[in-house]
Design an enzyme around this catalytic site. Structure first.
Site, short mmCIF file in Angstrom:
data_model
loop_
_atom_site.label_atom_id
_atom_site.label_comp_id
_atom_site.label_asym_id
_atom_site.label_seq_id
_atom_site.Cartn_x
_atom_site.Cartn_y
_atom_site.Cartn_z
N ASP A 127 -3.15 -18.27 0.89
CA ASP A 127 -4.32 -19.03 0.06
C ASP A 127 -5.07 -19.99 0.95
O ASP A 127 -6.41 -20.35 0.83
CB ASP A 127 -3.63 -19.54 -1.12
CG ASP A 127 -2.27 -20.24 -0.94
OD1 ASP A 127 -1.74 -20.59 0.41
OD2 ASP A 127 -1.83 -21.06 -1.85
N TYR A 173 0.82 -1.39 0.09
CA TYR A 173 0.04 0.00 -0.05
C TYR A 173 0.65 1.18 0.08
O TYR A 173 0.54 2.19 -0.48
CB TYR A 173 -0.93 -0.04 1.35
CG TYR A 173 -2.47 -0.47 1.11
CD1 TYR A 173 -2.33 -1.87 0.86
CD2 TYR A 173 -3.55 -0.04 1.42
CE1 TYR A 173 -3.30 -2.68 0.79
CE2 TYR A 173 -4.71 -0.75 0.86
CZ TYR A 173 -4.52 -2.00 0.67
OH TYR A 173 -5.87 -2.80 0.59
#
Ligand code: IPM
Ligand code: MG
Length: 372
Positions: free
Chosen positions: A229, A148
């Site tokens: 994941d 970010y």
């Protein structure tokens, strides 16, 4: 009488309505327990762009930093429809959010994901998965680092358009968020899942190493490393296994949307963002609902104010050390749910709506305030 200064960002869309209800509930708490809450409104997001041309002014940030805590509704409009999205990315409403996180040093974002027993029906998971108890965990998301805020560029190389984002983390940034997560785990079920992608990313391998170093100081906490994941899968397969999850910024962004969806009631989920700034014994923090600005229902008295009201409860607990007052808000919310009060978003199409007292934003706020 103790007094607390709260900077209030009503923001865009449904923001002003839901924040007004949270203030109503805080005022009821103030009256009952003898506290004074002083509010200073500041602008952020689209409303700030309209007035000042930027999503967050230095003056607004300074007021936020000088306050004891910030209460935020929501910012932004409909991407593609709102004029704000014709602006360059660094001038859009969401840039205000990133700027205030960075500018207040709020590296630690707590996002509880809890199944309210009264709203079990809304959970999209099967009964066999959610069991009798339901689930109740918190995601601790790193909020001021990673991709970010890393160096980025968009360029043309040999006639080919190319964009690059980078995800830097240094050991200090990792250590402070991991420590925060261990502290929270100590106050909860003493179980921490650290989520990374250590099979691919260098930042994740450093992250994992720091987790094992910090873990030495918290022998009572059981730690597990989970690949991101796999974590995404486990959240729908067996969310009951989680107590505290800690992860980096972007993984946290994605997993917390998933976590909120599995509760089935995003209109109920609060959040807190904390740093290491204290004013006396008050820890500076920013509190906001997990949901967005819902521009399509703005101004119609339809929005669910409970996530914002519960965020105000987190503010009392984390920034002001007012545990019993925070509990009073949570109890009042539970009571109105038990009494059948529902905004439209928490009544399922499959449910018999006549069982409930369907109310608007204001009436929900009134009901909670009346139960303080
Ligand atoms: C969130 C939001 C923000 C984020 C956006 C609006 C920039 O999705 O708070 O999760 O990605 O952090
Ligand atoms: Mg998000």
């Amino acid at each position: 009488m103790s007094s607390f200064n709260i900077a209030v960002i009503k923001g865009d869309g449904i923001g002003p309505e839901i924040v007004t209800e949270a203030e109503k509930v805080l005022n009821a708490v103030g009256k009952k327990y003898g506290h004074e809450f002083n509010y200073t409104d500041i602008l952020m997001g689209g409303c700030s762009i309209d007035k000042y041309g930027v999503p967050l002014t230095d003056e607004a940030l300074a007021i936020a930093n000088a306050s004891d805590a910030v209460l935020l509704g929501a910012v932004g409009g409909k991407v593609g429809e709102s004029k704000w999205y014709e602006l360059p990315a660094n001038l859009r409403p969401e840039a205000g959010l990133l700027a205030i996180r960075k500018g207040m040093g709020l590296f630690c974002n707590l996002r509880p994901a809890k199944l309210f027993p009264q709203l079990r029906q809304a959970c999209p998971l099967k009964e066999s998965i959610i069991g009798d108890k339901g689930f109740d965990f918190v995601v601790v998301r790193e909020l001021t680092g990673g991709v970010y805020f890393g160096p980025r560029k968009t360029e043309v190389v040999d006639g080919i358009r190319k964009a690059t984002d980078t995800m830097p983390y240094d050991e200090n940034e990792i250590k402070r968020i991991v420590k925060s997560a261990f502290e929270i785990a100590m106050k909860r079920g003493k179980k921490l899942a650290s989520v990374d992608k250590a099979n691919v990313l260098d930042t994740s391998r450093l992250w994992r190493q720091i987790v094992s170093e910090v873990a030495a100081d918290y022998p009572e906490v059981t730690v597990e490393n989970v690949l991101v994941d796999n974590c995404a899968m486990q959240l729908v397969k067996n969310p009951l296994q989680f107590d505290v999850i800690v992860t980096e910024n972007m993984f946290g962004d994605i997993l917390t949307d998933e976590a909120s969806e599995v509760t089935g009631s995003i209109g109920m989920l609060s959040s807190a963002s904390l740093g290491s700034t204290y004013h006396g014994d008050k820890q500076l923090g920013l509190y906001e609902p997990s949901h967005g600005s819902a521009p399509d229902i703005a101004g119609k008295n339809l929005a669910n104010p409970l996530a914002t009201i519960l965020s105000a409860a987190m503010m009392l607990k984390y920034s002001f050390n007012l545990e019993k007052e925070a509990q009073a808000i949570e109890d009042a919310v539970n009571k109105v749910l038990d009494d059948g009060y529902r905004t439209g978003d928490i009544i399922l199409a499959s449910e018999d709506a006549s069982k409930f007292k369907k109310v608007g934003t204001k009436e929900m706020g009134d009901a909670v305030a009346a139960n303080i």
